[in-house]
Write a protein that holds these residues in place. Structure first.
Motif, PDB file in Angstrom:
ATOM      1  N   GLY A 142      -5.443  -9.729  -6.845  1.00 47.83           N
ATOM      2  CA  GLY A 142      -6.685  -9.791  -6.079  1.00 47.83           C
ATOM      3  C   GLY A 142      -6.507  -9.996  -4.585  1.00 47.83           C
ATOM      4  O   GLY A 142      -7.475 -10.288  -3.880  1.00 47.83           O
ATOM      5  N   LYS A 143      -5.277  -9.847  -4.104  1.00 52.00           N
ATOM      6  CA  LYS A 143      -5.018 -10.123  -2.686  1.00 52.00           C
ATOM      7  C   LYS A 143      -4.787  -8.837  -1.903  1.00 52.00           C
ATOM      8  O   LYS A 143      -4.393  -7.814  -2.453  1.00 52.00           O
ATOM      9  N   THR A 144      -5.009  -8.936  -0.598  1.00 57.34           N
ATOM     10  CA  THR A 144      -4.712  -7.826   0.306  1.00 57.34           C
ATOM     11  C   THR A 144      -3.256  -7.928   0.746  1.00 57.34           C
ATOM     12  O   THR A 144      -2.762  -9.018   1.060  1.00 57.34           O
ATOM     13  N   ILE A 145      -2.578  -6.785   0.742  1.00 49.51           N
ATOM     14  CA  ILE A 145      -1.182  -6.747   1.190  1.00 49.51           C
ATOM     15  C   ILE A 145      -1.144  -6.117   2.578  1.00 49.51           C
ATOM     16  O   ILE A 145      -1.655  -5.020   2.786  1.00 49.51           O
ATOM     17  N   GLY A 147       0.848  -6.577   6.849  1.00 51.87           N
ATOM     18  CA  GLY A 147       1.969  -7.118   7.609  1.00 51.87           C
ATOM     19  C   GLY A 147       3.269  -6.403   7.301  1.00 51.87           C
ATOM     20  O   GLY A 147       3.315  -5.197   7.093  1.00 51.87           O
ATOM     21  N   ARG A 148       4.348  -7.160   7.227  1.00 48.25           N
ATOM     22  CA  ARG A 148       5.687  -6.578   7.051  1.00 48.25           C
ATOM     23  C   ARG A 148       5.891  -5.921   5.691  1.00 48.25           C
ATOM     24  O   ARG A 148       6.838  -5.156   5.512  1.00 48.25           O
ATOM     25  N   ALA A 149       5.022  -6.269   4.735  1.00 54.30           N
ATOM     26  CA  ALA A 149       5.161  -5.649   3.406  1.00 54.30           C
ATOM     27  C   ALA A 149       4.920  -4.138   3.479  1.00 54.30           C
ATOM     28  O   ALA A 149       5.479  -3.380   2.677  1.00 54.30           O
ATOM     29  N   ILE A 150       4.101  -3.707   4.423  1.00 55.33           N
ATOM     30  CA  ILE A 150       3.845  -2.281   4.593  1.00 55.33           C
ATOM     31  C   ILE A 150       4.861  -1.723   5.595  1.00 55.33           C
ATOM     32  O   ILE A 150       4.900  -2.176   6.740  1.00 55.33           O
ATOM     33  N   PRO A 151       5.696  -0.758   5.188  1.00 58.83           N
ATOM     34  CA  PRO A 151       6.700  -0.212   6.120  1.00 58.83           C
ATOM     35  C   PRO A 151       6.044   0.288   7.411  1.00 58.83           C
ATOM     36  O   PRO A 151       4.964   0.885   7.379  1.00 58.83           O
ATOM     37  N   GLU A 152       6.711   0.028   8.512  1.00 60.23           N
ATOM     38  CA  GLU A 152       6.134   0.389   9.808  1.00 60.23           C
ATOM     39  C   GLU A 152       5.849   1.879   9.915  1.00 60.23           C
ATOM     40  O   GLU A 152       4.861   2.316  10.522  1.00 60.23           O
ATOM     41  N   SER A 242      -2.561  -1.544   5.535  1.00 60.63           N
ATOM     42  CA  SER A 242      -2.744  -2.614   4.549  1.00 60.63           C
ATOM     43  C   SER A 242      -3.257  -1.991   3.256  1.00 60.63           C
ATOM     44  O   SER A 242      -3.681  -0.833   3.236  1.00 60.63           O
ATOM     45  N   ALA A 243      -3.198  -2.761   2.197  1.00 61.92           N
ATOM     46  CA  ALA A 243      -3.701  -2.288   0.898  1.00 61.92           C
ATOM     47  C   ALA A 243      -4.596  -3.353   0.293  1.00 61.92           C
ATOM     48  O   ALA A 243      -4.202  -4.519   0.190  1.00 61.92           O
ATOM     49  N   ASN A 244      -5.798  -2.923  -0.088  1.00 62.86           N
ATOM     50  CA  ASN A 244      -6.759  -3.833  -0.699  1.00 62.86           C
ATOM     51  C   ASN A 244      -7.186  -3.239  -2.045  1.00 62.86           C
ATOM     52  O   ASN A 244      -7.395  -2.022  -2.132  1.00 62.86           O
ATOM     53  N   PRO A 245      -7.339  -4.063  -3.084  1.00 64.99           N
ATOM     54  CA  PRO A 245      -7.658  -3.502  -4.411  1.00 64.99           C
ATOM     55  C   PRO A 245      -9.023  -2.842  -4.512  1.00 64.99           C
ATOM     56  O   PRO A 245      -9.314  -2.203  -5.528  1.00 64.99           O
ATOM     57  N   THR A 246      -9.867  -2.964  -3.495  1.00 64.44           N
ATOM     58  CA  THR A 246     -11.188  -2.328  -3.560  1.00 64.44           C
ATOM     59  C   THR A 246     -11.447  -1.392  -2.381  1.00 64.44           C
ATOM     60  O   THR A 246     -12.569  -0.914  -2.212  1.00 64.44           O
TER      61      THR A 246
END
Length: 322
Positions: A142-145, A147-152, A242-246
């Protein structure tokens, strides 16, 4: 078939495109310095590029006589799975490939339910909409991903493009939308699959009697639509970094609206790519113009609903005349 209310032939055939020109003219008159500029129109094409991809593949499904309510949640799920994999140091290419496979699998699942299990497209894809939404929430907790988790490079991709002039470039996301448009055009107009899919959408029983593999064609159309939704989900992650589940939930309504608007531009009231493109541009111009006029974004939702109603009304009036 006849009806009590009929549109004049000229308005019936060109009414939607005329409406598009009127909308453009209105915003041009209100913002003459900023609206009708190359930079702004490239901005509009970038804004609608994600909707274009999902609408073009949705058109494919609707040509076959079906529709898909789950595309938004499928886009969210595919984008979220890529982000989760990147968060766990899976390579860029592998995560992209898995996300596309997830979209394809979701499309095949829809196709099996509709074409082979005999469920109505509305019931089946309404159910899978909920399933895909739940999976997106499950894999992300349920969290948004972000920052650094997403490759530049993912975020840089949406900001890049092909230079056209000094300070002006054709955005990469627009290029993807154009590529999908060309590909879907070739598939629908220049392949046996496309011609048979038109036949299935026109008369399913007659196609069966003629030996057309109706169920298989519908399944393939859903699978392609699933891949389109996955591509749209990845484009959304790239654009937002970023990635959000909705985050893909709003795409479904606008995609269906675009295809319905496009159907008014066909003599037979059938889904078609040029019409869908016009529908997407109408929504994009409305969004861009209203934003420039600083009108509340909620008004855009109201207008989208009104556009759907008018488009369906146009389609029914056109069919009544025949």
């Amino acid at each position: 078939m006849t009806g009590s209310l009929q549109l004049p032939p000229l308005l019936r055939r060109y009414g939607t495109f005329l409406g598009f020109l009127l909308i453009v003219s209105f915003f041009w008159s209100q913002r003459p310095d900023t609206f009708m500029t190359t930079r702004n129109w490239l901005n509009i094409t970038q804004q609608v590029s994600i909707l274009c991809v999902i609408s073009f593949t949705m058109t494919l499904v609707m040509v076959g006589g079906d529709f898909d309510l789950s595309v938004g949640s499928m886009a969210s799920l595919s984008g979220m799975i890529a982000a989760v994999l990147w968060q766990q140091d899976v390579s860029l290419v592998s995560a992209l490939g898995i996300a596309l496979l997830v979209g394809a699998f979701g499309g095949v699942f829809n196709g099996v339910l509709v074409a082979y299990a005999g469920l109505s497209a509305f019931v089946a894809t309404l159910g899978t909409l909920t399933i895909f939404s739940g999976l997106a929430l499950l894999v992300s907790d349920g969290k948004t991903i972000f920052g650094r988790a997403i490759p530049e490079i993912v975020g840089d991709f949406s900001r890049g493009g092909i230079p056209l002039a000094e300070g002006i470039q054709l955005p990469n996301l627009t290029l993807i939308a154009i590529s999908v448009l060309i590909l879907m055009g070739i598939v629908l107009q220049h392949t046996v699959f496309g011609r048979n899919l038109h036949a299935v959408g026109g008369n399913r029983e007659a196609s069966l009697l003629a030996g057309v593999p109706v169920a298989r064609l519908r399944l393939i159309a859903f699978a392609i639509n699933g891949v389109g939704a996955a591509i749209a989900g990845l484009m959304l992650v790239s654009r937002l970094s970023s990635a959000n589940p909705t985050q893909g939930d709003g795409l479904m309504l606008n995609a269906i609206a675009s295809v319905f608007v496009g159907m008014t531009m066909s003599e037979e009231g059938e889904p078609n790519l040029f019409g869908t493109l016009t529908g997407v541009l109408i929504l994009g111009v409305l969004s861009n113009g209203l934003t420039q006029l600083r009108i509340d974004t909620y008004v855009q939702q109201i207008l989208t609903g009104l556009i759907i109603i008018v488009a369906v009304l146009f389609s029914r009036l056109s069919l009544r005349r025949r």
